[in-house]
Design a protein around this motif. Structure first.
Motif, PDB file in Angstrom:
ATOM      1  N   ASP A  97      -2.089  20.514 -12.069  1.00  0.00           N
ATOM      2  CA  ASP A  97      -2.936  20.065 -10.956  1.00  0.00           C
ATOM      3  C   ASP A  97      -3.989  19.059 -11.401  1.00  0.00           C
ATOM      4  N   THR A  98      -4.514  19.202 -12.604  1.00  0.00           N
ATOM      5  CA  THR A  98      -5.533  18.279 -13.100  1.00  0.00           C
ATOM      6  C   THR A  98      -4.953  16.874 -13.250  1.00  0.00           C
ATOM      7  N   ALA A  99      -3.777  16.780 -13.823  1.00  0.00           N
ATOM      8  CA  ALA A  99      -3.133  15.474 -13.972  1.00  0.00           C
ATOM      9  C   ALA A  99      -2.759  14.891 -12.616  1.00  0.00           C
ATOM     10  N   ALA A 100      -2.324  15.743 -11.702  1.00  0.00           N
ATOM     11  CA  ALA A 100      -1.986  15.267 -10.357  1.00  0.00           C
ATOM     12  C   ALA A 100      -3.223  14.707  -9.654  1.00  0.00           C
ATOM     13  N   ASN A 101      -4.358  15.354  -9.843  1.00  0.00           N
ATOM     14  CA  ASN A 101      -5.595  14.849  -9.246  1.00  0.00           C
ATOM     15  C   ASN A 101      -5.991  13.510  -9.850  1.00  0.00           C
ATOM     16  N   ARG A 102      -5.776  13.353 -11.151  1.00  0.00           N
ATOM     17  CA  ARG A 102      -6.100  12.077 -11.800  1.00  0.00           C
ATOM     18  C   ARG A 102      -5.174  10.961 -11.316  1.00  0.00           C
ATOM     19  N   VAL A 103      -3.908  11.271 -11.177  1.00  0.00           N
ATOM     20  CA  VAL A 103      -2.968  10.269 -10.660  1.00  0.00           C
ATOM     21  C   VAL A 103      -3.343   9.895  -9.229  1.00  0.00           C
ATOM     22  N   SER A 104      -3.754  10.856  -8.433  1.00  0.00           N
ATOM     23  CA  SER A 104      -4.192  10.565  -7.062  1.00  0.00           C
ATOM     24  C   SER A 104      -5.434   9.678  -7.059  1.00  0.00           C
ATOM     25  N   LEU A 105      -6.349   9.939  -7.968  1.00  0.00           N
ATOM     26  CA  LEU A 105      -7.543   9.110  -8.079  1.00  0.00           C
ATOM     27  C   LEU A 105      -7.176   7.680  -8.452  1.00  0.00           C
ATOM     28  N   VAL A 106      -6.266   7.530  -9.409  1.00  0.00           N
ATOM     29  CA  VAL A 106      -5.813   6.192  -9.798  1.00  0.00           C
ATOM     30  C   VAL A 106      -5.116   5.500  -8.619  1.00  0.00           C
ATOM     31  N   MET A 107      -4.364   6.270  -7.840  1.00  0.00           N
ATOM     32  CA  MET A 107      -3.705   5.708  -6.657  1.00  0.00           C
ATOM     33  C   MET A 107      -4.740   5.178  -5.665  1.00  0.00           C
ATOM     34  N   LEU A 126       0.828  -1.207   0.000  1.00  0.00           N
ATOM     35  CA  LEU A 126       0.000   0.000   0.000  1.00  0.00           C
ATOM     36  C   LEU A 126       0.865   1.261   0.000  1.00  0.00           C
ATOM     37  N   PHE A 127       1.940   1.240   0.749  1.00  0.00           N
ATOM     38  CA  PHE A 127       2.856   2.385   0.770  1.00  0.00           C
ATOM     39  C   PHE A 127       3.558   2.533  -0.575  1.00  0.00           C
ATOM     40  N   ALA A 128       3.922   1.425  -1.197  1.00  0.00           N
ATOM     41  CA  ALA A 128       4.588   1.473  -2.502  1.00  0.00           C
ATOM     42  C   ALA A 128       3.685   2.091  -3.569  1.00  0.00           C
ATOM     43  N   VAL A 129       2.404   1.780  -3.519  1.00  0.00           N
ATOM     44  CA  VAL A 129       1.462   2.394  -4.466  1.00  0.00           C
ATOM     45  C   VAL A 129       1.466   3.910  -4.290  1.00  0.00           C
ATOM     46  N   ASN A 130       1.478   4.370  -3.050  1.00  0.00           N
ATOM     47  CA  ASN A 130       1.506   5.803  -2.789  1.00  0.00           C
ATOM     48  C   ASN A 130       2.802   6.445  -3.246  1.00  0.00           C
ATOM     49  N   VAL A 131       3.920   5.784  -3.000  1.00  0.00           N
ATOM     50  CA  VAL A 131       5.217   6.338  -3.407  1.00  0.00           C
ATOM     51  C   VAL A 131       5.297   6.453  -4.923  1.00  0.00           C
ATOM     52  N   VAL A 132       4.828   5.435  -5.632  1.00  0.00           N
ATOM     53  CA  VAL A 132       4.842   5.488  -7.096  1.00  0.00           C
ATOM     54  C   VAL A 132       3.987   6.651  -7.590  1.00  0.00           C
ATOM     55  N   ALA A 133       2.816   6.830  -6.996  1.00  0.00           N
ATOM     56  CA  ALA A 133       1.948   7.940  -7.401  1.00  0.00           C
ATOM     57  C   ALA A 133       2.610   9.284  -7.128  1.00  0.00           C
ATOM     58  N   ARG A 134       3.259   9.420  -5.994  1.00  0.00           N
ATOM     59  CA  ARG A 134       3.944  10.676  -5.675  1.00  0.00           C
ATOM     60  C   ARG A 134       5.096  10.951  -6.639  1.00  0.00           C
ATOM     61  N   LEU A 135       5.829   9.908  -6.997  1.00  0.00           N
ATOM     62  CA  LEU A 135       6.942  10.093  -7.930  1.00  0.00           C
ATOM     63  C   LEU A 135       6.448  10.445  -9.336  1.00  0.00           C
ATOM     64  N   VAL A 136       5.357   9.830  -9.752  1.00  0.00           N
ATOM     65  CA  VAL A 136       4.781  10.167 -11.060  1.00  0.00           C
ATOM     66  C   VAL A 136       4.321  11.616 -11.071  1.00  0.00           C
ATOM     67  N   ILE A 137       3.668  12.041 -10.012  1.00  0.00           N
ATOM     68  CA  ILE A 137       3.215  13.437  -9.942  1.00  0.00           C
ATOM     69  C   ILE A 137       4.412  14.384  -9.932  1.00  0.00           C
ATOM     70  N   ARG A 138       5.432  14.047  -9.179  1.00  0.00           N
ATOM     71  CA  ARG A 138       6.599  14.934  -9.039  1.00  0.00           C
ATOM     72  C   ARG A 138       7.377  15.095 -10.342  1.00  0.00           C
ATOM     73  N   PHE A 139       7.609  13.982 -11.065  1.00  0.00           N
ATOM     74  CA  PHE A 139       8.473  14.043 -12.242  1.00  0.00           C
ATOM     75  C   PHE A 139       7.717  14.183 -13.556  1.00  0.00           C
ATOM     76  N   ALA A 140       6.528  13.635 -13.656  1.00  0.00           N
ATOM     77  CA  ALA A 140       5.795  13.708 -14.924  1.00  0.00           C
ATOM     78  C   ALA A 140       4.875  14.929 -15.000  1.00  0.00           C
ATOM     79  N   PHE A 141       4.271  15.291 -13.903  1.00  0.00           N
ATOM     80  CA  PHE A 141       3.304  16.398 -13.890  1.00  0.00           C
ATOM     81  C   PHE A 141       3.604  17.374 -12.756  1.00  0.00           C
ATOM     82  N   PRO A 142       4.732  18.052 -12.768  1.00  0.00           N
ATOM     83  CA  PRO A 142       5.071  18.921 -11.629  1.00  0.00           C
ATOM     84  C   PRO A 142       4.173  20.157 -11.490  1.00  0.00           C
ATOM     85  N   ASP A 143       3.627  20.654 -12.599  1.00  0.00           N
ATOM     86  CA  ASP A 143       2.838  21.888 -12.526  1.00  0.00           C
ATOM     87  C   ASP A 143       1.380  21.708 -12.934  1.00  0.00           C
TER      88      ASP A 143
END
Length: 154
Positions: free
Chosen positions: A34-44, A15-32
């Motif tokens: 917010d819409t994509a970050a919200n979608r990644v959070s939803l997928v997480m 469960l923690f690994a799923v969260n870490v992967v989502a955080r890393l995707v948001i940080r490196f793929a979609f840093p600015d």
């Protein structure tokens, strides 16, 4: 007993690994974005729910509800603590940087996703009649029908 705690630890780590992967995707793929970050959070949250649905489905078939519910709750609490306190530090953020509202929103969303996942998994298992209690009742009914009826003489 060691096998039981190992399963709890592996589930919390997953469960923690799923969260870490989502955080890393948001940080490196979609840093600015917010819409994509919200979608990644939803997928997480969906992934966390699916992982817990699978765990509830698997553990609910093998053990009574009282035995696996505590283990699952412990894994969720451990993963939640890691997600809220350690997860932001891994991507260079402050766990309390967004304020109290964001901090508690993370907790409530995480708990909602986990509760929904466990309910889906266990209710599916119960609807299929493969949970521990249903199988136990089925064995009892078969045992009662297999014995011949006792004849009572008066």
């Amino acid at each position: 007993m060691g096998q039981r705690w190992r399963a709890v630890g592996v589930l919390a780590a997953a469960l923690f690994a799923v969260n870490v992967v989502a955080r890393l995707v948001i940080r490196f793929a979609f840093p600015d974005d917010d819409t994509a970050a919200n979608r990644v959070s939803l997928v997480m949250f969906l992934a966390i729910g699916l992982v817990l649905a699978g765990a509830a489905f698997r553990w609910g078939a093998a053990r009574p509800l009282g035995h696996w519910a505590g283990d699952l709750a412990l894994a969720v609490v451990a993963a939640l603590a890691l997600t809220v306190f350690v997860g932001p530090l891994l991507v260079g953020e402050n766990p309390f940087g967004g304020g109290a509202g964001l901090f508690f929103a993370q907790i409530w969303l995480y708990l909602a996703a986990t509760a929904a996942g466990v309910l889906v998994g266990y209710l599916t298992l119960t609807a299929l009649g493969r949970d521990f209690r249903s199988r136990q009742l089925k064995r009892y009914a078969e045992l009662k029908q297999s014995r011949p009826r006792k004849i009572v003489r008066r």
